[in-house]
Design an enzyme around this catalytic site. Structure first.
Site, PDB file in Angstrom:
ATOM      1  N   GLY A  15     -19.713   9.734  61.277  1.00 33.67           N
ATOM      2  CA  GLY A  15     -19.322  11.009  60.661  1.00 33.67           C
ATOM      3  C   GLY A  15     -17.832  11.038  60.381  1.00 33.67           C
ATOM      4  O   GLY A  15     -17.049  10.457  61.118  1.00 33.67           O
ATOM      5  N   ARG A  76     -23.308   5.632  57.405  1.00 33.76           N
ATOM      6  CA  ARG A  76     -24.145   5.225  58.537  1.00 33.76           C
ATOM      7  C   ARG A  76     -24.963   4.057  57.993  1.00 33.76           C
ATOM      8  O   ARG A  76     -25.767   4.230  57.093  1.00 33.76           O
ATOM      9  CB  ARG A  76     -25.033   6.388  58.989  1.00 33.76           C
ATOM     10  CG  ARG A  76     -24.189   7.569  59.480  1.00 33.76           C
ATOM     11  CD  ARG A  76     -24.996   8.570  60.259  1.00 33.76           C
ATOM     12  NE  ARG A  76     -24.263   9.823  60.423  1.00 33.76           N
ATOM     13  CZ  ARG A  76     -23.428  10.096  61.428  1.00 33.76           C
ATOM     14  NH1 ARG A  76     -23.220   9.207  62.370  1.00 33.76           N
ATOM     15  NH2 ARG A  76     -22.817  11.251  61.505  1.00 33.76           N
ATOM     16  N   ASP A 107     -19.215   6.734  69.051  1.00 30.29           N
ATOM     17  CA  ASP A 107     -19.783   5.738  69.970  1.00 30.29           C
ATOM     18  C   ASP A 107     -20.641   4.697  69.250  1.00 30.29           C
ATOM     19  O   ASP A 107     -20.634   3.524  69.625  1.00 30.29           O
ATOM     20  CB  ASP A 107     -20.536   6.405  71.131  1.00 30.29           C
ATOM     21  CG  ASP A 107     -21.629   7.327  70.674  1.00 30.29           C
ATOM     22  OD1 ASP A 107     -21.693   7.624  69.459  1.00 30.29           O
ATOM     23  OD2 ASP A 107     -22.426   7.760  71.519  1.00 30.29           O
ATOM     24  N   THR A 130     -14.068  11.670  65.901  1.00 29.13           N
ATOM     25  CA  THR A 130     -15.254  12.527  65.875  1.00 29.13           C
ATOM     26  C   THR A 130     -14.861  13.929  66.293  1.00 29.13           C
ATOM     27  O   THR A 130     -14.098  14.082  67.258  1.00 29.13           O
ATOM     28  CB  THR A 130     -16.384  11.987  66.783  1.00 29.13           C
ATOM     29  OG1 THR A 130     -17.340  13.034  66.996  1.00 29.13           O
ATOM     30  CG2 THR A 130     -15.884  11.533  68.150  1.00 29.13           C
ATOM     31  N   ASP A 132     -16.567  16.009  67.748  1.00 24.40           N
ATOM     32  CA  ASP A 132     -17.296  16.475  68.935  1.00 24.40           C
ATOM     33  C   ASP A 132     -16.533  16.301  70.251  1.00 24.40           C
ATOM     34  O   ASP A 132     -16.911  16.878  71.262  1.00 24.40           O
ATOM     35  CB  ASP A 132     -18.645  15.746  69.056  1.00 24.40           C
ATOM     36  CG  ASP A 132     -19.507  15.956  67.832  1.00 24.40           C
ATOM     37  OD1 ASP A 132     -19.344  17.005  67.177  1.00 24.40           O
ATOM     38  OD2 ASP A 132     -20.339  15.088  67.517  1.00 24.40           O
ATOM     39  N   ASP A 134     -16.574  13.853  72.264  1.00 23.56           N
ATOM     40  CA  ASP A 134     -17.571  13.457  73.257  1.00 23.56           C
ATOM     41  C   ASP A 134     -17.431  12.006  73.722  1.00 23.56           C
ATOM     42  O   ASP A 134     -18.416  11.376  74.118  1.00 23.56           O
ATOM     43  CB  ASP A 134     -18.989  13.698  72.705  1.00 23.56           C
ATOM     44  CG  ASP A 134     -19.241  12.960  71.404  1.00 23.56           C
ATOM     45  OD1 ASP A 134     -18.289  12.326  70.873  1.00 23.56           O
ATOM     46  OD2 ASP A 134     -20.361  13.015  70.900  1.00 23.56           O
ATOM     47  N   ARG A 176     -22.829  18.580  68.981  1.00 18.35           N
ATOM     48  CA  ARG A 176     -23.978  17.838  69.536  1.00 18.35           C
ATOM     49  C   ARG A 176     -24.182  18.187  71.005  1.00 18.35           C
ATOM     50  O   ARG A 176     -24.318  19.359  71.330  1.00 18.35           O
ATOM     51  CB  ARG A 176     -23.836  16.342  69.292  1.00 18.35           C
ATOM     52  CG  ARG A 176     -24.169  16.018  67.849  1.00 18.35           C
ATOM     53  CD  ARG A 176     -24.382  14.575  67.643  1.00 18.35           C
ATOM     54  NE  ARG A 176     -23.126  13.882  67.659  1.00 18.35           N
ATOM     55  CZ  ARG A 176     -22.921  12.691  67.132  1.00 18.35           C
ATOM     56  NH1 ARG A 176     -23.912  12.058  66.581  1.00 18.35           N
ATOM     57  NH2 ARG A 176     -21.757  12.123  67.173  1.00 18.35           N
TER      58      ARG A 176
END
Ligand code: ATP
Length: 328
Positions: A15, A76, A107, A130, A132, A134, A176
């Site tokens: 992303g 992707r 990741d 990212t 996120d 995360d 997410r």
């Protein structure tokens, strides 16, 4: 003995996130400053497979710091997960005499980079890109700060209409399985409640908080719902509240992909610059399979293995506790 690095390539994958362009610019200019040849790979690993690889110079990254998205495009790429796909990618890396890669992504991107490095001996350094936040190994990932600012801009506007009509708004934000965006945007927007994937909040808990607000004459309520909170997200929570409390004038807004775009904040521009600079210096120093991240305002390298396998909960406990207090 360190492998002498002469030609490096940079790519963005997975992303997109605001701040990726700052990182690309830093990689290109730090590489050139140090006498390296720098290549840009278009569309992440897809570009390695199709040989969409372009030489970059200092001017090819002019005027991009303020742009969202990524000038190198991202993708992707399922083919890269196959042995044949990776072999094609390696063929093109070899043809272009590329010694090392800087991969900017999440990741999945790092997993691919690690396998590629182990299989073909190409040195890789990752940069966490990212929204996120995360990943282990960096307190902040690229794009996270900008995404929060974007959420705030939207929630401030929604608050105006919520207040005018005495409404209850459920606003779903990205992240997410991580509640980082939700928690920080809840604090900064003054939301009454935040629903996080990392924390169980029942409908009863939620209603108790809303009723407390109503009893102290709050004229509007904002509930920030992290997309990973529960199946059904904000719509489902709003439905369940309305089922039991019909008097609430309930509305739902899903912010969606607008959170991915926009001009990066100063924080993300500086973070991208620092991490891009560090990534190239790490490659020159012979490092590989590491991720450059920010830990306690210092740029540090963490092994990609640890960055992708360490289970983390990045919600700051003091922020969680504070939200409870400040939202009364
Ligand atoms: P985001 O956090 O934004 O989703 P990401 O990097 O995790 O970013 P993914 O789509 O999971 O996004 O991964 C990006 C790309 O990395 C994949 O499209 C694929 O090309 C490559 N990749 C992911 N996992 C693997 C794997 N196991 N082996 C090889 N390549 C992989």
């Amino acid at each position: 003995m360190n492998k002498q690095i002469k030609n490096i390539a940079v790519l963005t994958s997975g992303g997109d996130a605001p701040g990726m362009n700052a990182a690309i610019r830093a990689v290109v200019r730090t590489g050139i400053y140090n006498g390296l040849n720098v290549f840009g790979v278009i569309q992440g690993y897809q570009g390695l497979i199709t040989n969409n690889i372009k030489p970059m110079d200092a001017r090819s990254v002019s005027n991009i710091l303020h742009l969202g998205g990524t000038i190198l495009k991202t993708a992707r790429c399922l083919e890269f997960k196959t042995e044949e796909g990776m072999a094609k990618a390696y063929q093109h890396v070899k043809e272009n005499n590329i010694d090392a890669l800087v991969t900017i992504g999440g990741d999945g991107t790092f997993t691919g980079a690690k396998i590629f490095s182990e299989r073909y001996g190409i040195n890789v350094i990752g940069i966490p890109g990212t929204i996120d936040n995360d990943l282990a190994g960096s307190d902040f990932t690229l794009g996270y700060d900008t995404a929060i600012n974007t959420v705030l801009d939207a929630v401030d506007k929604i608050r105006d209409t919520a207040d005018a009509h005495d409404r209850l708004f459920f606003i779903e934000v990205m992240g997410r399985n991580s509640g980082c965006i939700a928690l920080r945007s809840a604090i900064a927007s003054g939301a009454e409640v935040v629903l996080l994937p990392e924390q169980e909040t029942t409908i009863d808990d939620l209603i108790k908080k809303l009723e407390l607000g109503a009893s102290t004459k709050k004229s509007s309520s904002i509930v920030i719902v992290s997309e990973g909170h529960k199946k059904g997200g904000a719509f489902e929570m709003a439905r369940q509240v309305n089922e039991r409390f019909k008097h609430y004038d309930t509305k739902v807004t899903i912010l969606g992909h607008l959170q991915r775009g926009g001009s990066p904040s100063s924080f993300d521009r500086i973070l991208g610059s620092r991490l891009g600079f560090a990534a190239v210096n790490a490659l020159i120093a012979g490092e590989t399979e590491k991720m450059a991240g920010l830990i306690g305002n210092e740029v540090k390298l963490t092994s990609i293995h640890d960055a992708i396998t360490t289970q983390i909960n990045k919600l700051e406990p003091d922020l969680l506790e504070m939200t409870e207090v400040l939202s009364i």
